[in-house]
Design an enzyme around this catalytic site. Sequence first.
Site, PDB file in Angstrom:
ATOM      1  N   SER A  51       0.851  -1.190   0.000  1.00 56.79           N
ATOM      2  CA  SER A  51       0.000   0.000   0.000  1.00 56.79           C
ATOM      3  C   SER A  51       0.883   1.235   0.000  1.00 56.79           C
ATOM      4  O   SER A  51       1.985   1.219   0.571  1.00 56.79           O
ATOM      5  CB  SER A  51      -0.900   0.027   1.239  1.00 56.79           C
TER       6      SER A  51
ATOM      7  N   TYR B 299      -1.772  -0.021  10.432  1.00 65.59           N
ATOM      8  CA  TYR B 299      -1.868  -0.299   9.000  1.00 65.59           C
ATOM      9  C   TYR B 299      -0.617   0.171   8.259  1.00 65.59           C
ATOM     10  O   TYR B 299      -0.033  -0.582   7.470  1.00 65.59           O
ATOM     11  CB  TYR B 299      -3.111   0.367   8.412  1.00 65.59           C
TER      12      TYR B 299
END
Length: 263
Positions: free
Chosen positions: A144, A157
Site C-alpha cells: 500500500s 496499518y
Amino acid sequence: MTAAAHADRVFITGASSGIGAALAREYAARGATLGLVARRGEVLDALVASLPHPERHCRYALDVQDHEALAAAARDFLAHAGGADIVIASAGISHGTLTERPEDLAVFESVFATNVNATVATFAPFIGPMKAQGGRRRLVAIGSVAGVRGMRGAGAYCASKAAVHAYCESLRLELKSSGIRVVTIAPGYIDTPMTRNNRFPMPFLMPAERFAASAVRAIARGDSYRVLPWQMGAVAKLLRALPNGLFDLLFARAPTKPRKETA
C-alpha cells in the site's frame, strides 16, 4: 494471447471481495485456474459460480491467520493444478489505532497477523515447489502507499504495509537466483469495501477492475515494485522525499481512520 495469459495457475488470498475478488475475475477471464482463499465460504461460492469455468477453480474457506489450514490449502491447490505460476497474498485488514489506548494493542497484533505474518505463511508452502517446476513464477504481495509514510491514527496499518514492502525486498534477494520473481503491488486509493469506510478525500480513486487489469500486467512483467494508479506513485515519491519537519507540519492534523470498536 498476452504474456499474463500463460501464467494460468493462480492462488489468491483475500479473494472474497475488493482487490482479491477483482484479481480473481481478471485472471479467470484470461483462462486461469484459480485457488481462492477467504474466510466467508458462501461469498467464495458465489464468486466461483460467477467466473468462467467454475469447475476449474478451488475455493478454501479459512482464516489466513490459521497457518496450518493455509499450508493445507496450498498443498491441495498444487496437487489439483499441478503447480502454481502466481501466488498473490492479498488478504488484508485496516483499522485506525491509537497507541495510547491499551485496547488497541490487540488491534495492532491482528493487523500484523493478517497483513504481514499471513503474507509469509502464504508464500512459504509454494517456494519449494515453484523452484522445482521452473518456468515463469511470481510471488506477489499487495502492499500500500500507506507503507511509504506513517499517517496519524493509522500506525498499525502503515507499519504493517511498510513491513510487507521490506519483507518483499528481502525475499526478492533470497530468491534472485531461483528465477522466482517477487512483485510488490502498492495500491493507492482503490474503490473497495475497505476504502468506503474512509472519512476523508481519496485522490485518484481507482475502480477495482481497472486496478486488477493494471496489476496483472505488472505481475506478468515481473515488476519488483509498482504503485497503482501511477499518479499515486508520483505522490508517494514526493511524500518519501519530504523532510520530516515539513511532513509533520503538513499532516499533523490530517483526518484519521475509524478505530475498531473493542469490548
